[in-house]
Structures are given as C-alpha cells and as structure tokens.
Design a protein around this motif. Structure first.
Motif, PDB file in Angstrom:
ATOM      1  N   PHE A  35       0.832  -1.211   0.000  1.00  0.00           N
ATOM      2  CA  PHE A  35       0.000   0.000   0.000  1.00  0.00           C
ATOM      3  C   PHE A  35       0.863   1.256   0.000  1.00  0.00           C
ATOM      4  O   PHE A  35       0.617   2.200  -0.778  1.00  0.00           O
ATOM      5  CB  PHE A  35      -0.924  -0.009   1.223  1.00  0.00           C
ATOM      6  CG  PHE A  35      -1.728   1.248   1.379  1.00  0.00           C
ATOM      7  CD1 PHE A  35      -2.834   1.478   0.573  1.00  0.00           C
ATOM      8  CD2 PHE A  35      -1.379   2.207   2.320  1.00  0.00           C
ATOM      9  CE1 PHE A  35      -3.582   2.637   0.715  1.00  0.00           C
ATOM     10  CE2 PHE A  35      -2.119   3.370   2.463  1.00  0.00           C
ATOM     11  CZ  PHE A  35      -3.223   3.596   1.651  1.00  0.00           C
ATOM     12  N   ILE A  36       1.867   1.294   0.852  1.00  0.00           N
ATOM     13  CA  ILE A  36       2.749   2.469   0.917  1.00  0.00           C
ATOM     14  C   ILE A  36       3.465   2.672  -0.412  1.00  0.00           C
ATOM     15  O   ILE A  36       3.595   3.806  -0.906  1.00  0.00           O
ATOM     16  CB  ILE A  36       3.762   2.316   2.062  1.00  0.00           C
ATOM     17  CG1 ILE A  36       3.048   2.374   3.415  1.00  0.00           C
ATOM     18  CG2 ILE A  36       4.839   3.402   1.993  1.00  0.00           C
ATOM     19  CD1 ILE A  36       3.948   2.101   4.598  1.00  0.00           C
ATOM     20  N   ASN A  37       3.926   1.584  -1.017  1.00  0.00           N
ATOM     21  CA  ASN A  37       4.619   1.703  -2.300  1.00  0.00           C
ATOM     22  C   ASN A  37       3.704   2.242  -3.391  1.00  0.00           C
ATOM     23  O   ASN A  37       4.126   3.030  -4.250  1.00  0.00           O
ATOM     24  CB  ASN A  37       5.196   0.347  -2.711  1.00  0.00           C
ATOM     25  CG  ASN A  37       6.709   0.360  -2.722  1.00  0.00           C
ATOM     26  OD1 ASN A  37       7.334   1.409  -2.640  1.00  0.00           O
ATOM     27  ND2 ASN A  37       7.319  -0.799  -2.844  1.00  0.00           N
ATOM     28  N   VAL A  38       2.445   1.787  -3.398  1.00  0.00           N
ATOM     29  CA  VAL A  38       1.491   2.270  -4.402  1.00  0.00           C
ATOM     30  C   VAL A  38       1.252   3.766  -4.221  1.00  0.00           C
ATOM     31  O   VAL A  38       1.243   4.544  -5.196  1.00  0.00           O
ATOM     32  CB  VAL A  38       0.165   1.486  -4.310  1.00  0.00           C
ATOM     33  CG1 VAL A  38      -0.911   2.158  -5.176  1.00  0.00           C
ATOM     34  CG2 VAL A  38       0.369   0.047  -4.768  1.00  0.00           C
ATOM     35  N   VAL A  39       1.047   4.201  -2.973  1.00  0.00           N
ATOM     36  CA  VAL A  39       0.818   5.621  -2.695  1.00  0.00           C
ATOM     37  C   VAL A  39       2.030   6.453  -3.114  1.00  0.00           C
ATOM     38  O   VAL A  39       1.905   7.498  -3.761  1.00  0.00           O
ATOM     39  CB  VAL A  39       0.511   5.833  -1.195  1.00  0.00           C
ATOM     40  CG1 VAL A  39       0.481   7.325  -0.866  1.00  0.00           C
ATOM     41  CG2 VAL A  39      -0.820   5.184  -0.826  1.00  0.00           C
ATOM     42  N   ASN A  45       5.660   9.827  -7.200  1.00  0.00           N
ATOM     43  CA  ASN A  45       6.614   9.374  -8.214  1.00  0.00           C
ATOM     44  C   ASN A  45       7.920   8.869  -7.597  1.00  0.00           C
ATOM     45  O   ASN A  45       9.016   9.123  -8.095  1.00  0.00           O
ATOM     46  CB  ASN A  45       6.920  10.494  -9.213  1.00  0.00           C
ATOM     47  CG  ASN A  45       7.556   9.955 -10.486  1.00  0.00           C
ATOM     48  OD1 ASN A  45       7.306   8.818 -10.887  1.00  0.00           O
ATOM     49  ND2 ASN A  45       8.388  10.764 -11.119  1.00  0.00           N
ATOM     50  N   THR A  46       7.796   8.158  -6.491  1.00  0.00           N
ATOM     51  CA  THR A  46       8.947   7.551  -5.836  1.00  0.00           C
ATOM     52  C   THR A  46       8.501   6.196  -5.287  1.00  0.00           C
ATOM     53  O   THR A  46       7.457   5.677  -5.676  1.00  0.00           O
ATOM     54  CB  THR A  46       9.490   8.468  -4.713  1.00  0.00           C
ATOM     55  OG1 THR A  46      10.652   7.874  -4.152  1.00  0.00           O
ATOM     56  CG2 THR A  46       8.459   8.689  -3.612  1.00  0.00           C
ATOM     57  N   GLY A  47       9.257   5.620  -4.385  1.00  0.00           N
ATOM     58  CA  GLY A  47       8.871   4.326  -3.833  1.00  0.00           C
ATOM     59  C   GLY A  47       9.926   3.808  -2.879  1.00  0.00           C
ATOM     60  O   GLY A  47      11.018   4.377  -2.753  1.00  0.00           O
ATOM     61  N   ILE A  48       9.572   2.734  -2.192  1.00  0.00           N
ATOM     62  CA  ILE A  48      10.522   2.065  -1.311  1.00  0.00           C
ATOM     63  C   ILE A  48      11.352   1.101  -2.164  1.00  0.00           C
ATOM     64  O   ILE A  48      10.816   0.143  -2.724  1.00  0.00           O
ATOM     65  CB  ILE A  48       9.785   1.292  -0.199  1.00  0.00           C
ATOM     66  CG1 ILE A  48       8.890   2.231   0.599  1.00  0.00           C
ATOM     67  CG2 ILE A  48      10.785   0.615   0.729  1.00  0.00           C
ATOM     68  CD1 ILE A  48       8.024   1.523   1.627  1.00  0.00           C
TER      69      ILE A  48
END
Length: 226
Positions: A35-39, A45-48
C-alpha cells in the motif's frame, strides 16, 4: 476427525501460535508495504526501493508457513474417490501409508532445505544422497547479501560472528533463507502429527479438503432458500 479446536499438547499449542501469528503478521506487512509503495509511486513518483524484494520474501514465507498450517487444519485438496470405495479398515491402512509417504517426502524436503541454507549461514551441509548420514564441509557463503533490503543497525552484532568483522551493506541472505529449513521442519512435524492421528483414530483421512463439494452444496442451499 480432529478439528482445529481440538486439545493440543504444549508443543502443539506453541507451534500453532507461531504459525497463526506469523501468517497474520506476514499478511499485514505485505499489505502495508504494498500500500505504501502504491501511494508513493502514484502520488509522489517515488517508492521504497527494497519494497518489492521484501514482499517477495514475505510471500515465500507465507507459502512455507501455509503449507504446514494447511496440513494441521486439513485444508489441502485431495482426491479420495477411490479410497472411499473401501471399507473403514482398508481405508485406514491406505491413509496411514499415504501419511508415511508424506513424512518421508517432508524429511527429504527438510534435508534439501537445510543443505541449501546451511552454506549461507556458514554451517555444514549434510552428507548422503537421500537421507542425512552426517555432516560435510560446505563453502562458507555467509557473506552473501540480498539485493535491496538494507541491514538494520541492531543486527550489526552478527558481523563479527558471520562475516569475519566485515560490515554488511544489505541484509545477509541466511536470514530470509532460514524460512526454508524452518518451514520444512514445520511441515515434517505436521505430517507426523497427522499420521499419528490417523493411526490412533482421531482422524479418518490425512489432508483431504472437500472445498469444491462444499461450494456446490452451499449453492444448492442458497437456491433452495431462494
């Protein structure tokens, strides 16, 4: 037939608690990280960076925990159309034979899992082609790391033990890979328990789930009510 709520030994209760807690935690962590990665991906426009690898490992852990837990709650699918043609005596004999085959399979799986994991932990693999006959030296691969997951600072104490004092940049592989022998050991334990339950009469079958038949009956019941 033994049920999920049946009284268990102390060891059985501990193992059940480990399985159920681990499955719940893994599902929760997978959901949170995804969920955090999708947000982050679509909102910022970033991610874990390590998120995908972590979820992949967690999913593998979930499968390995789930296969043993499914034996416990008799949730594995099985075909028993032929076995049910026999009377109770021969049916029990066939169930015991099936249980022993599953125990042997789980034992072989555990040996293979240990032999694969041991070098990553700087330990010796087992000797013997099929069954362990002892231990033999294997190449120390404790310095191997995963690709993206950083090593937590609180794990730095293992560096003098596992990596000759060298610092890990990423999580050492022996930590996520430990689930292989652990999951195989749980599966072996559950098959042994299920086979003993069949022998003592607490179960009439090994790991047969009639999920499809139950679904058909549910639909018939709903149609009848409608």
């Amino acid at each position: 037939m033994a049920t999920h709520g049946q009284a268990q030994s102390g060891l059985g209760r501990i193992v059940s608690e480990i399985e159920e807690t681990a499955i719940a935690l893994i599902l929760g962590l997978m959901t949170i990280i995804t969920f955090i990665n999708v947000v982050l991906r679509y909102g910022f426009n970033t991610g874990i960076i390590w998120g995908l690898e972590a979820v992949t490992f967690l999913f593998a852990w979930l499968v390995l925990f789930g296969m043993s837990y499914a034996v416990k709650v008799t949730a594995h699918l099985g075909v028993d159309a032929v076995i049910n043609l026999f009377n109770e005596g021969p049916r029990k004999v066939l169930a015991v034979i099936a249980g022993l085959i599953c125990v042997i399979y789980a034992g072989l799986l555990m040996k293979g899992a240990w032999d694969y994991w041991a070098p990553f932990a700087g330990l010796d693999a087992t000797s013997g082609r099929w069954f362990p006959t002892g231990f033999e030296n294997s190449r120390d691969q404790a310095w191997y790391e995963v690709i993206d997951i950083p090593v937590p600072e609180w794990l730095r104490f293992i560096e003098p033990i596992m990596n000759e004092g060298e610092a890990y940049e990423k999580l050492p592989r022996f930590i996520p890979y430990f689930m292989l022998p652990f999951g195989a050991a749980l599966l072996l334990l559950r098959f042994v328990q299920a086979t003993l339950n069949v022998i003592t009469g607490r179960q009439t079958s090994l790991i047969v789930s009639h999920e499809a038949e139950d679904a058909v009956e549910d639909v018939k019941h709903m149609n009848a009510e409608g």
